[in-house]
Design an enzyme around this catalytic site. Sequence first.
Site, PDB file in Angstrom:
ATOM      1  N   VAL A 255      66.991  10.330  40.867  1.00 41.27           N
ATOM      2  CA  VAL A 255      66.294   9.505  41.791  1.00 41.27           C
ATOM      3  C   VAL A 255      66.394   9.564  43.422  1.00 41.27           C
ATOM      4  O   VAL A 255      65.532   9.251  44.165  1.00 41.27           O
ATOM      5  CB  VAL A 255      66.176   8.056  41.462  1.00 41.27           C
TER       6      VAL A 255
ATOM      7  N   TYR B  38      75.750  -3.462  45.918  1.00 43.02           N
ATOM      8  CA  TYR B  38      74.834  -3.892  45.004  1.00 43.02           C
ATOM      9  C   TYR B  38      73.789  -4.972  45.572  1.00 43.02           C
ATOM     10  O   TYR B  38      72.746  -4.726  45.461  1.00 43.02           O
ATOM     11  CB  TYR B  38      75.340  -4.341  43.558  1.00 43.02           C
TER      12      TYR B  38
HETATM   13  N1  LIG Z   1      72.661  -4.835  33.015  1.00 46.47           N
HETATM   14  C1  LIG Z   1      72.409  -6.097  33.579  1.00 46.47           C
HETATM   15  O1  LIG Z   1      73.039  -7.119  33.138  1.00 46.47           O
HETATM   16  C2  LIG Z   1      71.475  -6.198  34.839  1.00 46.47           C
HETATM   17  C3  LIG Z   1      71.202  -7.359  35.390  1.00 46.47           C
HETATM   18  C4  LIG Z   1      70.296  -7.241  36.443  1.00 46.47           C
HETATM   19  C5  LIG Z   1      69.651  -6.036  36.866  1.00 46.47           C
HETATM   20  N2  LIG Z   1      69.703  -4.995  36.056  1.00 46.47           N
HETATM   21  C6  LIG Z   1      69.037  -3.870  36.647  1.00 46.47           C
HETATM   22  O2  LIG Z   1      68.456  -3.205  35.283  1.00 46.47           O
HETATM   23  C7  LIG Z   1      68.333  -1.873  35.694  1.00 46.47           C
HETATM   24  C8  LIG Z   1      68.773  -1.058  34.450  1.00 46.47           C
HETATM   25  O3  LIG Z   1      70.041  -1.363  34.258  1.00 46.47           O
HETATM   26  P1  LIG Z   1      70.853  -1.249  32.848  1.00 46.47           P
HETATM   27  O4  LIG Z   1      71.369  -2.475  32.637  1.00 46.47           O
HETATM   28  O5  LIG Z   1      69.748  -0.551  31.772  1.00 46.47           O
HETATM   29  O6  LIG Z   1      71.872   0.081  33.154  1.00 46.47           O
HETATM   30  P2  LIG Z   1      72.606   1.309  32.501  1.00 46.47           P
HETATM   31  O7  LIG Z   1      73.493   1.819  33.159  1.00 46.47           O
HETATM   32  O8  LIG Z   1      72.515   1.048  30.952  1.00 46.47           O
HETATM   33  O9  LIG Z   1      71.087   2.312  32.701  1.00 46.47           O
HETATM   34  C9  LIG Z   1      70.695   2.855  33.900  1.00 46.47           C
HETATM   35  C10 LIG Z   1      70.034   4.234  33.527  1.00 46.47           C
HETATM   36  O10 LIG Z   1      69.845   4.633  35.097  1.00 46.47           O
HETATM   37  C11 LIG Z   1      70.099   6.220  35.085  1.00 46.47           C
HETATM   38  N3  LIG Z   1      70.735   6.490  36.443  1.00 46.47           N
HETATM   39  C12 LIG Z   1      71.700   6.188  37.226  1.00 46.47           C
HETATM   40  N4  LIG Z   1      71.563   6.777  38.388  1.00 46.47           N
HETATM   41  C13 LIG Z   1      70.530   7.703  38.372  1.00 46.47           C
HETATM   42  C14 LIG Z   1      70.039   8.553  39.215  1.00 46.47           C
HETATM   43  N5  LIG Z   1      70.664   8.984  40.469  1.00 46.47           N
HETATM   44  N6  LIG Z   1      68.808   9.275  38.816  1.00 46.47           N
HETATM   45  C15 LIG Z   1      68.070   8.915  37.753  1.00 46.47           C
HETATM   46  N7  LIG Z   1      68.725   7.876  36.885  1.00 46.47           N
HETATM   47  C16 LIG Z   1      69.818   7.363  37.184  1.00 46.47           C
HETATM   48  C17 LIG Z   1      71.547   5.991  34.251  1.00 46.47           C
HETATM   49  O11 LIG Z   1      71.637   7.312  33.579  1.00 46.47           O
HETATM   50  C18 LIG Z   1      70.880   5.165  32.981  1.00 46.47           C
HETATM   51  O12 LIG Z   1      70.422   5.889  31.752  1.00 46.47           O
HETATM   52  C19 LIG Z   1      68.937  -1.533  36.894  1.00 46.47           C
HETATM   53  O13 LIG Z   1      67.876  -1.417  38.091  1.00 46.47           O
HETATM   54  C20 LIG Z   1      69.996  -2.841  37.275  1.00 46.47           C
HETATM   55  O14 LIG Z   1      70.206  -3.002  38.498  1.00 46.47           O
HETATM   56  C21 LIG Z   1      70.558  -4.901  35.085  1.00 46.47           C
END
Ligand SMILES: NC(=O)c1ccc[n+]([C@@H]2O[C@H](COP(=O)([O-])OP(=O)(O)OC[C@H]3O[C@@H](n4cnc5c(N)ncnc54)[C@H](O)[C@@H]3O)[C@@H](O)[C@H]2O)c1
Length: 250
Positions: free
Chosen positions: A67, A158
Amino acid sequence: MTHVGRLEGKVALISGGARGLGAAHVELFAEEGGAVVFGDVLVDEGAALADRLGERGLHVQFLKLDVTQADDWAAAVDLAVNLHGRLTTLVNNAAIFSADGTQDVTQETFRHVLSVNLEGQWLGMRAALPALVEFGNSSIVNICSVYAHLATPDAVAYHASKGGVLIMTRSTALEYVGRGVRVNAVNPGAIDTLFAGSATPDAGAISSVVPLGRSADPREIAHASLFLASDDASYITGTEIVADGGWSAG
Ligand SMILES: NC(=O)c1ccc[n+]([C@@H]2O[C@H](COP(=O)([O-])OP(=O)(O)OC[C@H]3O[C@@H](n4cnc5c(N)ncnc54)[C@H](O)[C@@H]3O)[C@@H](O)[C@H]2O)c1
């Protein structure tokens, strides 16, 4: 009774779809009748997910997408338009976490977090908007976080990135309000994913801060995005859905 998918006729591009919340979006959006193009830096995991869902007859296509790279975004939008003739929906989901405080975070890490989480979402919107405007009944969902509202110590980059996502979402919503594109955010609380770089959620700690007493299944968050991406949300733009089990209510 036959299930009528809420995304029939839609073509969605989803970032960070190889695992976690992104993968839940890919599956749910395809189950709801959408054609899905998804990208990730995890090429093997993304391709395997596409194979699994394809075997169930769902319309999903994976490509490598970093991204932070404008060229990757252009290729992803081109793929969706070439395969399906249009792009109607963008879910900006990819993000990384860094558990570092103000003095400890390196400049390199700070920039990297901002580059993936904030600049990456802007690049995605910039690449997708011409096609979304052309379709004219389109929607962007930017995955944000309850951490855009609730500060904690030791995650300064973050928090900065997610605070930026929220106000960027509202700004782009106002910019495109007359051009058929709705732009909203979803703010999850704790989700059952292996969010890279974050501490493994401790069930006791979660139940002490989350009134619902547990973290979310990723599909519970993807359903909020599904609503915003569907025509049911036709009057909703420039705002957010908080899906945090009541965490930020108190
Ligand atoms: N896990 C939580 O508790 C939580 C809480 C609030 C918000 N979020 C948000 O939810 C969303 C998803 O998080 P998640 O928990 O599924 O995390 P995760 O780490 O399981 O998944 C994130 C995905 O993004 C991909 N990614 C990372 N860098 C990338 C890049 N440069 N280009 C393309 N893909 C990339 C990773 O490979 C992974 O598949 C994020 O925006 C995160 O900020 C998560």
